[in-house]
Design a protein around this motif. Sequence first.
Motif, PDB file in Angstrom:
ATOM      1  N   ALA A 310       0.827  -1.211   0.000  1.00 45.22           N
ATOM      2  CA  ALA A 310       0.000   0.000   0.000  1.00 45.22           C
ATOM      3  C   ALA A 310       0.861   1.261   0.000  1.00 45.22           C
ATOM      4  O   ALA A 310       0.561   2.236  -0.699  1.00 45.22           O
ATOM      5  N   ARG A 311       1.940   1.249   0.765  1.00 49.56           N
ATOM      6  CA  ARG A 311       2.805   2.430   0.883  1.00 49.56           C
ATOM      7  C   ARG A 311       3.506   2.746  -0.435  1.00 49.56           C
ATOM      8  O   ARG A 311       3.565   3.901  -0.860  1.00 49.56           O
ATOM      9  N   TRP A 312       4.019   1.708  -1.091  1.00 51.16           N
ATOM     10  CA  TRP A 312       4.712   1.937  -2.349  1.00 51.16           C
ATOM     11  C   TRP A 312       3.738   2.270  -3.470  1.00 51.16           C
ATOM     12  O   TRP A 312       4.105   2.980  -4.424  1.00 51.16           O
ATOM     13  N   ALA A 313       2.513   1.785  -3.369  1.00 48.80           N
ATOM     14  CA  ALA A 313       1.505   2.148  -4.371  1.00 48.80           C
ATOM     15  C   ALA A 313       1.267   3.658  -4.354  1.00 48.80           C
ATOM     16  O   ALA A 313       1.138   4.295  -5.406  1.00 48.80           O
ATOM     17  N   GLU A 314       1.231   4.226  -3.161  1.00 49.31           N
ATOM     18  CA  GLU A 314       1.059   5.671  -3.027  1.00 49.31           C
ATOM     19  C   GLU A 314       2.279   6.407  -3.579  1.00 49.31           C
ATOM     20  O   GLU A 314       2.157   7.443  -4.247  1.00 49.31           O
ATOM     21  N   ALA A 315       3.472   5.860  -3.343  1.00 45.13           N
ATOM     22  CA  ALA A 315       4.695   6.479  -3.851  1.00 45.13           C
ATOM     23  C   ALA A 315       4.728   6.450  -5.374  1.00 45.13           C
ATOM     24  O   ALA A 315       5.130   7.428  -6.026  1.00 45.13           O
ATOM     25  N   VAL A 316       4.306   5.344  -5.967  1.00 42.58           N
ATOM     26  CA  VAL A 316       4.248   5.232  -7.421  1.00 42.58           C
ATOM     27  C   VAL A 316       3.264   6.260  -7.977  1.00 42.58           C
ATOM     28  O   VAL A 316       3.528   6.931  -8.988  1.00 42.58           O
ATOM     29  N   ARG A 317       2.118   6.408  -7.320  1.00 43.70           N
ATOM     30  CA  ARG A 317       1.104   7.369  -7.772  1.00 43.70           C
ATOM     31  C   ARG A 317       1.655   8.796  -7.764  1.00 43.70           C
ATOM     32  O   ARG A 317       1.500   9.541  -8.731  1.00 43.70           O
ATOM     33  N   ILE A 318       2.322   9.168  -6.670  1.00 38.11           N
ATOM     34  CA  ILE A 318       2.865  10.525  -6.545  1.00 38.11           C
ATOM     35  C   ILE A 318       3.971  10.767  -7.569  1.00 38.11           C
ATOM     36  O   ILE A 318       4.075  11.841  -8.175  1.00 38.11           O
ATOM     37  N   SER A 319       4.820   9.773  -7.777  1.00 36.37           N
ATOM     38  CA  SER A 319       5.966   9.934  -8.686  1.00 36.37           C
ATOM     39  C   SER A 319       5.554   9.940 -10.143  1.00 36.37           C
ATOM     40  O   SER A 319       6.235  10.518 -10.992  1.00 36.37           O
TER      41      SER A 319
END
Length: 324
Positions: A310-319
């Motif tokens: 979940a945390r990296w999914a948010e990071a991918v979205r932001i990036s």
Amino acid sequence: MRRRTLLSLGGGLALAAAAKTRAWAQAFPTRNVTLVVPYPAGGATDVIARLIADKLRPKWNQSVVIENRPGAGTVPAAQAVARAEPDGYTLFETTSAHTISASLYKKLSYDPVRDFTAITLTAIIPLVLVTAKSVPASTLAEFTAWAKTQKDVLVVGSTGIGTAQHLTSELFKNRTGVPSQHVPYRGDTPMITDLLAGRAHFAFATLSAVLQHIQSGDLRGIALAHPRRVTAAPNIPTFAEAGMADFEFATWFGTFAPANLPAALRTAIYRDISAIVAEPAMTQRLVEMGADVSNLAPAEFDAFIKGETARWAEAVRISGARID
């Protein structure tokens, strides 16, 4: 009576099957085990895998063969493991890239969670904000202030598009407004070479990869994306200590098997690996690499994987990073 007889028969069969599985787990292994590593030889994942394999060999009285299958963000190696038989003879030593893949790639032939059995999280090595020696800053505040005054956009290196290092640098840019141009490299070595030469200005690097250069003074460790300082680099403050709360990112190292590994075998493999990691010499070796030793049990690792995904999914979205 008939219903009770059927229930009794069903219960007996279930108990017999469970006993058979336990006996199988106790006999495991009876032949060579393959430990797949999705990176080249010599990197932190490979080193940790070999340390574990070396100790498993006498414990299991069987060879544990390291199979390095680098490339494409760990996808080919993970795909091969997902397709293997869930019998314990194919294991997978991988990193946070495994949980990033679920969001980074538009199409995967496997599910990074459902198609694997999480066995144990061995260690976490935090990412560190590291700068070239030519950068005139020694604290996070000094670095961000200096970076915002530069006419030329700073070069931030990473070990590849969509890696933890890349995503963390994008989140840093989002949080601080520091202008930067991302340059992906083919691994730690070329990225560090350019940092040492001043061709790259900063990076978020796995601490183990840059520790010797920080210790020698050739690179400067600014802040650690971790909840606490680590023994190997006690003088590097955390981001929270440096004034930026809730900025914690790391590379972790864990062991998986294909999905549907029998529970008794999962427990048996975990116990053997965790006993090795708990040995003082092994723990010390990991600490010297800059790691926090985790040694999580399977259920704890399951929960950890869910949170990381979940945390990296948010990071991918932001990036905005995405790979077809």
